[in-house]
Motif scaffolding. Structure first.
Motif, mmCIF file in Angstrom:
data_model
loop_
_atom_site.group_PDB
_atom_site.id
_atom_site.type_symbol
_atom_site.label_atom_id
_atom_site.label_comp_id
_atom_site.label_asym_id
_atom_site.label_seq_id
_atom_site.Cartn_x
_atom_site.Cartn_y
_atom_site.Cartn_z
ATOM 1 N N VAL A 193 0.858 -1.180 0.000
ATOM 2 C CA VAL A 193 0.000 0.000 0.000
ATOM 3 C C VAL A 193 0.894 1.230 0.000
ATOM 4 O O VAL A 193 1.800 1.354 0.825
ATOM 5 C CB VAL A 193 -0.929 0.024 1.227
ATOM 6 N N ARG A 194 0.631 2.155 -0.949
ATOM 7 C CA ARG A 194 1.468 3.339 -1.069
ATOM 8 C C ARG A 194 0.609 4.586 -1.255
ATOM 9 O O ARG A 194 -0.448 4.540 -1.882
ATOM 10 C CB ARG A 194 2.410 3.215 -2.268
ATOM 11 N N GLN A 195 1.087 5.713 -0.716
ATOM 12 C CA GLN A 195 0.424 7.002 -0.936
ATOM 13 C C GLN A 195 1.031 7.638 -2.182
ATOM 14 O O GLN A 195 2.083 8.281 -2.142
ATOM 15 C CB GLN A 195 0.597 7.921 0.270
ATOM 16 N N MET A 196 0.367 7.465 -3.312
ATOM 17 C CA MET A 196 0.856 7.991 -4.578
ATOM 18 C C MET A 196 -0.251 7.908 -5.614
ATOM 19 O O MET A 196 -1.286 7.282 -5.370
ATOM 20 C CB MET A 196 2.100 7.232 -5.051
ATOM 21 N N ASP A 197 -0.044 8.551 -6.755
ATOM 22 C CA ASP A 197 -1.008 8.470 -7.835
ATOM 23 C C ASP A 197 -0.395 7.717 -9.011
ATOM 24 O O ASP A 197 0.770 7.298 -8.974
ATOM 25 C CB ASP A 197 -1.510 9.849 -8.248
ATOM 26 N N ALA A 198 -1.181 7.537 -10.086
ATOM 27 C CA ALA A 198 -0.717 6.744 -11.218
ATOM 28 C C ALA A 198 0.508 7.362 -11.874
ATOM 29 O O ALA A 198 1.422 6.652 -12.316
ATOM 30 C CB ALA A 198 -1.853 6.581 -12.222
ATOM 31 N N ALA A 199 0.530 8.698 -11.966
ATOM 32 C CA ALA A 199 1.664 9.366 -12.598
ATOM 33 C C ALA A 199 2.962 9.068 -11.845
ATOM 34 O O ALA A 199 4.022 8.878 -12.460
ATOM 35 C CB ALA A 199 1.423 10.869 -12.653
ATOM 36 N N ALA A 200 2.882 9.002 -10.521
ATOM 37 C CA ALA A 200 4.072 8.697 -9.722
ATOM 38 C C ALA A 200 4.531 7.261 -9.941
ATOM 39 O O ALA A 200 5.734 6.974 -9.916
ATOM 40 C CB ALA A 200 3.783 8.949 -8.249
ATOM 41 N N VAL A 201 3.604 6.346 -10.165
ATOM 42 C CA VAL A 201 3.967 4.949 -10.416
ATOM 43 C C VAL A 201 4.688 4.835 -11.758
ATOM 44 O O VAL A 201 5.641 4.063 -11.900
ATOM 45 C CB VAL A 201 2.730 4.033 -10.389
ATOM 46 N N ILE A 202 4.247 5.596 -12.754
ATOM 47 C CA ILE A 202 4.910 5.570 -14.064
ATOM 48 C C ILE A 202 6.393 5.892 -13.909
ATOM 49 O O ILE A 202 7.259 5.250 -14.519
ATOM 50 C CB ILE A 202 4.233 6.571 -15.026
ATOM 51 N N VAL A 203 6.699 6.863 -13.065
ATOM 52 C CA VAL A 203 8.083 7.298 -12.872
ATOM 53 C C VAL A 203 8.936 6.174 -12.298
ATOM 54 O O VAL A 203 10.132 6.055 -12.610
ATOM 55 C CB VAL A 203 8.130 8.537 -11.959
ATOM 56 N N THR A 204 8.344 5.302 -11.466
ATOM 57 C CA THR A 204 9.112 4.217 -10.848
ATOM 58 C C THR A 204 9.537 3.158 -11.858
ATOM 59 O O THR A 204 10.447 2.372 -11.589
ATOM 60 C CB THR A 204 8.293 3.520 -9.745
ATOM 61 N N GLY A 205 8.852 3.099 -12.994
ATOM 62 C CA GLY A 205 9.174 2.092 -13.993
ATOM 63 C C GLY A 205 8.424 0.787 -13.821
ATOM 64 O O GLY A 205 8.567 -0.123 -14.644
ATOM 65 N N GLU A 206 7.615 0.665 -12.773
ATOM 66 C CA GLU A 206 6.838 -0.566 -12.585
ATOM 67 C C GLU A 206 5.743 -0.671 -13.637
ATOM 68 O O GLU A 206 5.103 0.326 -13.987
ATOM 69 C CB GLU A 206 6.198 -0.596 -11.195
ATOM 70 N N ARG A 207 5.501 -1.891 -14.116
ATOM 71 C CA ARG A 207 4.437 -2.146 -15.070
ATOM 72 C C ARG A 207 3.635 -3.358 -14.610
ATOM 73 O O ARG A 207 4.154 -4.205 -13.871
ATOM 74 C CB ARG A 207 5.009 -2.361 -16.481
ATOM 75 N N PHE A 208 2.383 -3.463 -15.074
ATOM 76 C CA PHE A 208 1.437 -4.395 -14.473
ATOM 77 C C PHE A 208 0.664 -5.173 -15.532
ATOM 78 O O PHE A 208 0.452 -4.703 -16.647
ATOM 79 C CB PHE A 208 0.465 -3.632 -13.566
ATOM 80 N N ASP A 209 0.238 -6.367 -15.128
ATOM 81 C CA ASP A 209 -0.609 -7.194 -15.990
ATOM 82 C C ASP A 209 -2.061 -6.736 -15.948
ATOM 83 O O ASP A 209 -2.771 -6.873 -16.943
ATOM 84 C CB ASP A 209 -0.528 -8.666 -15.543
ATOM 85 N N VAL A 210 -2.486 -6.231 -14.793
ATOM 86 C CA VAL A 210 -3.860 -5.749 -14.624
ATOM 87 C C VAL A 210 -3.819 -4.427 -13.861
ATOM 88 O O VAL A 210 -3.189 -4.341 -12.808
ATOM 89 C CB VAL A 210 -4.739 -6.757 -13.856
ATOM 90 N N VAL A 211 -4.485 -3.422 -14.402
ATOM 91 C CA VAL A 211 -4.644 -2.127 -13.731
ATOM 92 C C VAL A 211 -6.139 -1.902 -13.537
ATOM 93 O O VAL A 211 -6.912 -1.992 -14.494
ATOM 94 C CB VAL A 211 -4.047 -0.973 -14.564
ATOM 95 N N VAL A 212 -6.565 -1.649 -12.302
ATOM 96 C CA VAL A 212 -7.988 -1.491 -12.024
ATOM 97 C C VAL A 212 -8.235 -0.256 -11.163
ATOM 98 O O VAL A 212 -7.338 0.238 -10.484
ATOM 99 C CB VAL A 212 -8.571 -2.729 -11.289
#
Length: 235
Positions: free
Chosen positions: A113-132
């Motif tokens: 669980v993290r306090q962040m938004d989608a734009a911040a996740v993009i910066v981390t480089g993480e990618r996902f099989d399912v986004v909901v």
């Protein structure tokens, strides 16, 4: 749809979105989300259609945007124990109050669980099989909806899927929620914002036609039950 539901009420605000709302009522609202969403949001349907088939073939990385109290990712982690693959879940919410509540709950295997938004996740480089996301779109302006969908597409692995589920505004949905929740006001819903905010959510939500006018190229809009609308992109 006659009357005020004929047009989306983009001005109405939910009580829980007020940064100065009663923190105890807010905490009780988060705590009851799981019970209410199990009835009105069909989380099992999301799991069975989009997540379980992938888990039967291997490991899955899931991003839950606007997780609130994190009731959905915790349920998914429980259901996924029966499947072949391992589930890794990142549940995010930019609201510090939602994050604080979600972070206090049981973590479950594979849940972050993290306090962040989608734009911040993009910066981390993480990618996902399912986004909901669930019941997030009606909180957003039209421009914010389009931006979130574009960010979600960037967060997908090849072969992944993004599914943003929300209420579809209608008199049927409004009346069903008004009547269906009335018996629970003295008990399950007591001391929460759930009933009042639920009705406001329906007024703020979009019809399938309205949502279809906002989705970028590559997305489609589907209807579900009960009174569901989904923006879907399969990479």
């Amino acid at each position: 749809m006659p009357g005020r539901l004929a047009v989306r009420d983009a001005v109405a605000t939910e009580r829980m979105d007020d940064p100065h709302c009663d923190p105890e009522r807010l905490a009780r609202t988060y705590a009851r989300f799981g019970l209410v969403n199990a009835v009105v949001a069909s989380p099992r349907a999301t799991y069975r259609r989009w997540i379980a088939p992938r888990l039967r073939q291997g490991d899955v990385r899931l991003l839950d945007i606007g997780t609130g109290g994190a009731d959905f990712p915790r349920a998914v982690c429980r259901w996924a124990r029966r499947e072949r693959g391992r589930l890794d879940v990142l549940a995010i919410d930019p609201d510090p109050r939602a994050f604080a509540f979600a972070a206090r709950g049981p973590r479950g295997r594979g849940l972050r669980v993290r306090q962040m938004d989608a734009a911040a996740v993009i910066v981390t480089g993480e990618r996902f099989d399912v986004v909901v996301s669930n019941h997030v779109l009606h909180h957003l302006s039209d421009a914010e909806v389009t931006a979130l969908l574009e960010e979600s597409a960037q967060l997908l692995r090849p072969g992944g899927v993004a599914v943003h589920r929300d209420i579809e505004r209608s008199w049927g949905a409004y009346l069903a929620f008004w009547i269906g929740t009335l018996p629970f006001v003295p008990f399950v819903l007591r001391g929460t914002f759930l009933r009042e905010d639920g009705l406001t959510s329906i007024r703020r939500s979009r019809t399938a036609r309205e949502l279809a006018q906002l989705v970028p190229t590559g997305w489609r809009v589907e209807r579900g039950w009960p009174a569901r609308v989904e923006a879907v992109r399969e990479a």
